[in-house]
Design a protein around this motif. Structure first.
Motif, PDB file in Angstrom:
ATOM      1  N   SER A 143      -4.616   7.563  -3.239  1.00 17.08           N
ATOM      2  CA  SER A 143      -5.911   7.141  -3.737  1.00 17.08           C
ATOM      3  C   SER A 143      -5.760   6.551  -5.131  1.00 17.08           C
ATOM      4  O   SER A 143      -4.779   6.803  -5.831  1.00 17.08           O
ATOM      5  N   SER A 144      -6.728   5.745  -5.545  1.00 20.43           N
ATOM      6  CA  SER A 144      -6.673   5.133  -6.865  1.00 20.43           C
ATOM      7  C   SER A 144      -6.964   6.171  -7.943  1.00 20.43           C
ATOM      8  O   SER A 144      -7.521   7.230  -7.679  1.00 20.43           O
TER       9      SER A 144
ATOM     10  N   LYS B   3       0.831  -1.192   0.000  1.00 20.11           N
ATOM     11  CA  LYS B   3       0.000   0.000   0.000  1.00 20.11           C
ATOM     12  C   LYS B   3       0.874   1.254   0.000  1.00 20.11           C
ATOM     13  O   LYS B   3       1.861   1.345   0.716  1.00 20.11           O
TER      14      LYS B   3
END
Length: 439
Positions: free
Chosen positions: A41-42, A37
């Motif tokens: 944000s995507s 991670k």
């Protein structure tokens, strides 16, 4: 009984993240990812430049829109000169239809001997009525580059430009393209043997209802596909690339590859999946610890923060954990009356494989040319999996081999940023666009 129950549960829980099982066989829920991670944000990031449709500096058609009528003061706009113009552009396809070119060859008769002479037609004009190279190229482009079946290819051409070539015509186009790409394939084979690092993989490719295999040998700029009835060494020898390759070959530890003269590098992603399966479904503590150590050293190496001391410590830990794995998975005793080697547990086999091929597993730590995984070959194999899903396979071995050769050409052009469309058109005009064989 407890061991058998655990084995059955592990088999039921297998997916693409804990074994070599393909993602297409996963259950509907999202499998776990090996990626760490990042906290972002995507989607596109704040510094992403973005893309938008640009104004063309050379429009094909210009439509002037005059100001008409009268101003509020009564002045007629037709009598006022233009001060400036504001432009907007619409990018669209022209009305598509077949352009029919008729060649009329003069025929003359000699007044003396009455000999009859006709002007020659161009070499590509061989029939009284035929399709041109762009129609042929489009059928191959749809079928091989985008996996559109023959009947739907014909339907698309009829809807777009009014042509409806038959399945037989499209099949003949594929045969002709494959024939004209023989020289490309020969030069591609030679070029691959000179690459410092190659990737190899294989996947099932049914032919007439029987399981055949599609093999891929590739690098960042070149792709070679080969269709064969066998998966093992006979197929690799038939492809005539790897048997004489002495560079570094990245693969997933399929036993046939170890019979080749290349220096071997094993895919770390496959190893991570197998270690996860042992840790999560068989309770193998050593496998979980080795997986975390391997992930950590890979990410440190990728970030440029791996020190020589940390590399040495990891290799020492790697050997210790494999010894723990062998202790946790003792050798199974021979079965009385059964010939051949005794079947061992998956954990023991994995630990033995890592010991036997230790240099190949850890080569990414010592040679910056060697990637951690075999993603290059797996990305190249993915196209073949899509073809299999759409069409289910091939009707004949010849069709599979033709498709493989044309797909090798298309993939190589794509990797080098060359136009696939121009390349396929060149195949049918007789002057094949060749990629760079020394990238």
């Amino acid at each position: 009984m407890l061991t058998e129950l655990r084995t059955i549960k592990a088999q039921l829980a297998r997916n693409s993240t804990t074994s070599s099982q393909p993602p297409s066989q996963d259950k509907p829920w999202q499998p776990k990812s090996e990626r760490q991670k990042t906290g972002r944000s995507s989607g596109a990031q704040p510094d992403h430049p973005g893309k938008t449709l640009k104004m063309s500096a050379h429009p094909d058609v210009i439509v002037d829109l005059p100001v008409t009528g009268h101003c509020t003061c009564g002045q007629a706009w037709d009598d006022v000169p233009v001060d400036t113009q504001v432009a907007r552009q619409v990018h669209d396809l022209p009305d598509l239809h077949l352009q029919v070119t008729e060649y009329r060859a003069d025929v003359k008769i000699c007044p003396g001997c009455r000999s009859r002479q006709r002007a020659p037609f161009p070499t590509h004009v061989t029939a009284q009525v035929q399709y041109g190279p762009r129609v042929h190229a489009l059928t191959v482009y749809l079928n091989v580059a985008h996996f559109v079946p023959l009947e739907r290819t014909s339907e698309i051409l009829h809807a777009v430009c009014g042509a409806r070539p038959s399945d037989g015509t499209i099949a003949l186009n594929l045969n002709l393209a494959a024939e004209r790409l023989q020289d490309f394939e020969g030069r591609l084979r030679t070029a691959l043997t000179h690459q410092p690092v190659l990737h190899a993989d294989e996947t099932g490719s049914p032919v007439n209802g029987k399981l055949h295999w599609m093999h891929v040998v590739s690098c960042a700029q070149l792709t070679f596909y080969g269709q064969h009835a066998r998966r093992g060494l006979a197929a690799l020898e038939h492809m005539k690339v790897l048997p004489k390759y002495t560079g570094i070959l990245v693969h997933d530890a399929w036993s046939s590859y170890f019979k080749l003269p290349a220096q071997h590098a094993l895919c770390g992603a496959h190893l991570l999946r197998e270690l996860r399966g042992l840790a999560e479904h068989h309770g193998q503590v050593w496998a979980g610890a080795l997986r975390e150590s391997l992930r950590t050293v890979y990410h440190d190496l990728n970030a440029g923060t791996l020190s020589p001391e940390a590399r040495t410590a990891f290799e020492r830990r790697f050997d210790e954990l494999l010894e723990e794995g062998l202790l946790a998975n003792p050798a199974a005793p021979p079965v009385p009356g059964r010939r051949g080697p005794t079947k061992q547990s998956h954990g023991r086999n994995l630990a033995l494989r890592c010991q036997q091929h230790r240099a190949a597993v850890l080569l990414f730590l010592h040679d910056c040319r060697v990637p951690f995984d075999n993603n290059q070959a797996e990305r190249d194999v993915r196209a073949w999996c899509v073809k299999r899903k759409v069409s289910g396979g091939f009707r004949s071995e010849e069709g599979g081999c033709n498709f493989a050769r044309i797909r090798s050409y298309i993939s190589t052009l794509q990797k080098q940023g060359l136009s696939v469309w121009e390349g396929l058109v060149s195949v049918f005009t007789g002057d094949v666009l060749m990629p760079n064989f020394n990238p």
